[in-house]
Design an enzyme around this catalytic site. Sequence first.
Site, PDB file in Angstrom:
ATOM      1  N   LYS A 223       0.776  -1.319   0.201  1.00  0.00           N
ATOM      2  CA  LYS A 223       0.202   0.046   0.123  1.00  0.00           C
ATOM      3  C   LYS A 223       0.869   1.510  -0.102  1.00  0.00           C
ATOM      4  O   LYS A 223       1.778   1.275   0.752  1.00  0.00           O
ATOM      5  CB  LYS A 223      -0.689   0.061   1.160  1.00  0.00           C
ATOM      6  CG  LYS A 223      -1.769  -1.176   1.334  1.00  0.00           C
ATOM      7  CD  LYS A 223      -2.816  -1.051   0.318  1.00  0.00           C
ATOM      8  CE  LYS A 223      -3.846  -2.291   0.279  1.00  0.00           C
ATOM      9  NZ  LYS A 223      -4.864  -2.413  -0.566  1.00  0.00           N
ATOM     10  N   ASP A 251      -0.397  -0.022  -4.330  1.00  0.00           N
ATOM     11  CA  ASP A 251      -1.525   0.306  -4.484  1.00  0.00           C
ATOM     12  C   ASP A 251      -1.937   1.512  -3.740  1.00  0.00           C
ATOM     13  O   ASP A 251      -1.627   1.590  -2.566  1.00  0.00           O
ATOM     14  CB  ASP A 251      -2.380  -1.073  -3.470  1.00  0.00           C
ATOM     15  CG  ASP A 251      -3.869  -0.746  -3.881  1.00  0.00           C
ATOM     16  OD1 ASP A 251      -4.266   0.130  -4.248  1.00  0.00           O
ATOM     17  OD2 ASP A 251      -4.560  -1.690  -3.399  1.00  0.00           O
ATOM     18  N   GLU A 277      -1.996   0.605  -8.612  1.00  0.00           N
ATOM     19  CA  GLU A 277      -3.334   0.204  -8.380  1.00  0.00           C
ATOM     20  C   GLU A 277      -4.074   1.173  -7.975  1.00  0.00           C
ATOM     21  O   GLU A 277      -3.589   1.884  -7.239  1.00  0.00           O
ATOM     22  CB  GLU A 277      -3.448  -1.047  -7.623  1.00  0.00           C
ATOM     23  CG  GLU A 277      -4.746  -1.683  -7.313  1.00  0.00           C
ATOM     24  CD  GLU A 277      -4.910  -2.897  -6.623  1.00  0.00           C
ATOM     25  OE1 GLU A 277      -3.695  -3.758  -6.779  1.00  0.00           O
ATOM     26  OE2 GLU A 277      -5.940  -3.067  -5.845  1.00  0.00           O
ATOM     27  N   GLU A 304     -11.532  -2.832  -8.215  1.00  0.00           N
ATOM     28  CA  GLU A 304     -12.028  -3.473  -6.850  1.00  0.00           C
ATOM     29  C   GLU A 304     -13.371  -2.499  -6.599  1.00  0.00           C
ATOM     30  O   GLU A 304     -14.169  -2.841  -6.130  1.00  0.00           O
ATOM     31  CB  GLU A 304     -11.215  -3.576  -5.725  1.00  0.00           C
ATOM     32  CG  GLU A 304     -10.875  -2.306  -5.326  1.00  0.00           C
ATOM     33  CD  GLU A 304      -9.943  -2.565  -4.168  1.00  0.00           C
ATOM     34  OE1 GLU A 304      -8.703  -2.580  -4.227  1.00  0.00           O
ATOM     35  OE2 GLU A 304     -10.323  -2.445  -2.714  1.00  0.00           O
ATOM     36  N   ASP A 327     -13.911  -7.738  -8.896  1.00  0.00           N
ATOM     37  CA  ASP A 327     -14.375  -7.997  -7.912  1.00  0.00           C
ATOM     38  C   ASP A 327     -15.584  -8.898  -7.590  1.00  0.00           C
ATOM     39  O   ASP A 327     -16.519  -8.619  -8.365  1.00  0.00           O
ATOM     40  CB  ASP A 327     -14.393  -6.872  -6.711  1.00  0.00           C
ATOM     41  CG  ASP A 327     -14.898  -7.095  -5.202  1.00  0.00           C
ATOM     42  OD1 ASP A 327     -14.040  -6.902  -4.539  1.00  0.00           O
ATOM     43  OD2 ASP A 327     -16.052  -7.542  -5.015  1.00  0.00           O
ATOM     44  N   HIS A 354      -9.308  -8.611  -7.427  1.00  0.00           N
ATOM     45  CA  HIS A 354      -9.368  -8.192  -6.243  1.00  0.00           C
ATOM     46  C   HIS A 354      -9.846  -9.212  -5.239  1.00  0.00           C
ATOM     47  O   HIS A 354     -10.668  -9.976  -5.707  1.00  0.00           O
ATOM     48  CB  HIS A 354     -10.099  -6.660  -6.002  1.00  0.00           C
ATOM     49  CG  HIS A 354     -10.276  -6.465  -4.673  1.00  0.00           C
ATOM     50  ND1 HIS A 354     -11.249  -6.444  -4.046  1.00  0.00           N
ATOM     51  CD2 HIS A 354      -9.221  -5.770  -3.717  1.00  0.00           C
ATOM     52  CE1 HIS A 354     -11.388  -5.947  -2.699  1.00  0.00           C
ATOM     53  NE2 HIS A 354      -9.956  -5.567  -2.708  1.00  0.00           N
TER      54      HIS A 354
END
Lengths: 431, 431
Positions: A223, A251, A277, A304, A327, A354
């Site tokens: 992240k 992400d 992402e 997602e 997703d 995801h």
Amino acid sequence: MTGWSRITAVDTYDIRFPTSQQLDGSDAMNPDPDYSAAYLVIRTDDPDGHEGHGFAFTIGRGNDVQTAAIGALRPYLIGRPVSATLADLGGMWRELVHDSQLRWLGPEKGVMHMAIGAVINALWDLAAKRAGLPLWRLLSRMTPEELVDLVDFRYLTDALTRDEALEILRRGADGRAEREAEILRGGYPAYTTSPGWLGYDDDKLRRLCREAVDDGFDLIKLKVGADLDDDRRRLRIAREECGPDIRIAIDANQRWDVPDAIEWIGALSPYQIWWVEEPTSPDDVLGHAAIAKAIAPIPVATGEHVQNRIVFKQLLQLGGLSFLQIDAARVAGVNENIAILLLAAKFGVPVCPHAGGVGLCELVQHLSMFDFVAISQTQQDRTIEYVDHLHEHFADPVVVRGGRYQAPTAPGFSSTMLPASLAAYSHIDLP
Amino acid sequence: MTGWSRITAVDTYDIRFPTSQQLDGSDAMNPDPDYSAAYLVIRTDDPDGHEGHGFAFTIGRGNDVQTAAIGALRPYLIGRPVSATLADLGGMWRELVHDSQLRWLGPEKGVMHMAIGAVINALWDLAAKRAGLPLWRLLSRMTPEELVDLVDFRYLTDALTRDEALEILRRGADGRAEREAEILRGGYPAYTTSPGWLGYDDDKLRRLCREAVDDGFDLIKLKVGADLDDDRRRLRIAREECGPDIRIAIDANQRWDVPDAIEWIGALSPYQIWWVEEPTSPDDVLGHAAIAKAIAPIPVATGEHVQNRIVFKQLLQLGGLSFLQIDAARVAGVNENIAILLLAAKFGVPVCPHAGGVGLCELVQHLSMFDFVAISQTQQDRTIEYVDHLHEHFADPVVVRGGRYQAPTAPGFSSTMLPASLAAYSHIDLP
């Protein structure tokens, strides 16, 4: 099992896990999620006793609203003949999504669309249980004609027609049995996000990176987006621990505006990034395209939070993504995800779902395995997100070994939560 | 009024009017709407006794879910200091829209976003009542700096920065008093959709067209998209009754895919069409742009189902619309609509609000009048939809005379429904 059984009950549960206590799932936009499921069980009067389980995933507050939205679909289900309904899930999808009054609440987005997704997925779970097959195998045995009947091509025909979809599926019909066997033998690639949550300190990051490599993963995800210096340091640590051969994706969880995204990603470009992402709002297809162009050759991944097939269509038309992240519980269930898999195939973009959350790994593995068997025919650059938490609450939890999802073999959609977990984590039981 | 009063209650009401009985509101996608409002009243312990009223508009089924979503926001409101909250509605907006757990349910779209819009609008109603001004005048008296503080520029800065917005508002600061006086004298242009519902027969269409012209309207709108021959016949009838000088717009209510839209509108192009509204999915910005290009010079109008400022931004960036139709209750209330008005000003596109429904005329007139006074400074090609129904349920109903909305003068947002109507049309009273 008889032809005359009917749906007799739709029970809903507001399930919340207190994940915020450990900062599992913490990222630049979600500092303290409580992973939750707005959950339903469809019951019938068939002597086979099978139930259909499904859910929408949320991260805490508002899970009651999501649960109420699922409950509001009860009148569309109660009393319906089970066999006829399951034999025409394309028709059921259209009836729910295009209900002229309900669609005002979206249309085709947000709480009501996710509620429809939960119901559709529960019906697929029931169908697969009744067929005695895991969902991915049930889908993989349907004919191209049956599969396109599941898809609503409304608003897609400028990019994908029914005939083009049929052609894609017919190409994928050859060798299905071999690919099914390949999945049963070797599973499907996984990547892990477990090391990379923002709330973890550097020591935990180091340790989890080493563990990920030891566990056989060749792609991990971090992240980013809260602080640029932190991002640089954490990418350096991850690269040190993982070595040069492990792919590292990042992400941002929609953290940036378009100009910020381009600048920030530019600053991280020395770190050999596999994909970036959710650089910005999932609604901003033009923004994604502008970012993708500016940061090339670093690829953009997203999906997602993409609300429906119509937005995916545009992201593909504009080249706004290079990895498409379906997703299982955001769009209107299996049917809409088949539409999205077909769009991705048309545009030659790999689908990398995801997962994580509550039960998303359990669901989405079925879709990727079906994609391999019947549509894409390849695992090249394909991989399913894996996060190692909350699986213990499921009756048929995912098994990831050597960096690969092992094929689920139990009948159904792997969506059934254990009764003890439903009881222990029920926040409110709606009537 | 004291500085210490607090919000003490948020009462919600599921209000439904049985409009489907007369086919008022029938169009190609909505054959039998029951116009409804998920309604709330914010009460305080201030001795002034003022309440804030707001609502989301729906067309029937699902209004209970929308009402539950508004109720789920109660914890964000109860106990809040009234003065401080109303003095920083930009901060309140950000707190609700960017709540890290709630935003998973959108983000910024659908049921939860509309619920936030209803709450924000109710707070503006309260603010305007406490200021003793109709909302349009309250907004028109705020400084450019105060107004930009209401706006969240997240995801907009590639098209509109805070500084650019300030510059637009500063340009609009000159002559505000004169334009306010002009509105008080002459009102704001209206157009009517009352003649054009699909469920009306030809005689009723003829009669209502004549009445519209007699009432002073110079733009009417017909619903189209169910049957091409019907559309041709109805456009011919409307043109016969209205004569050559009345503008006729058409509204397809998202009926078409992109190729169908281009073909169908091409077939209607001989009929002097002022605009084509909602030719396809509101999510399809590329589709709108493709249609706009193909059918030029016939202009595209859209917006009543556009979920948020991010999608409007893209429609403007791509030239996908020539008339921007804000809706007072679809996006997150007054604040987001100010962002959208500023975007429209930046791109030089006239704003022609969607109205009708339940109370949408009452709300949106304030936004257009504010737009004229403080932003656009012109009424050229601007007009607000008007539908003549359900106004009798409001305490301060719109007054349309000679084809123009007369300026509301009562304090507030004109959003207060009569207690007798709340009582008579309550479907379920949620706790």
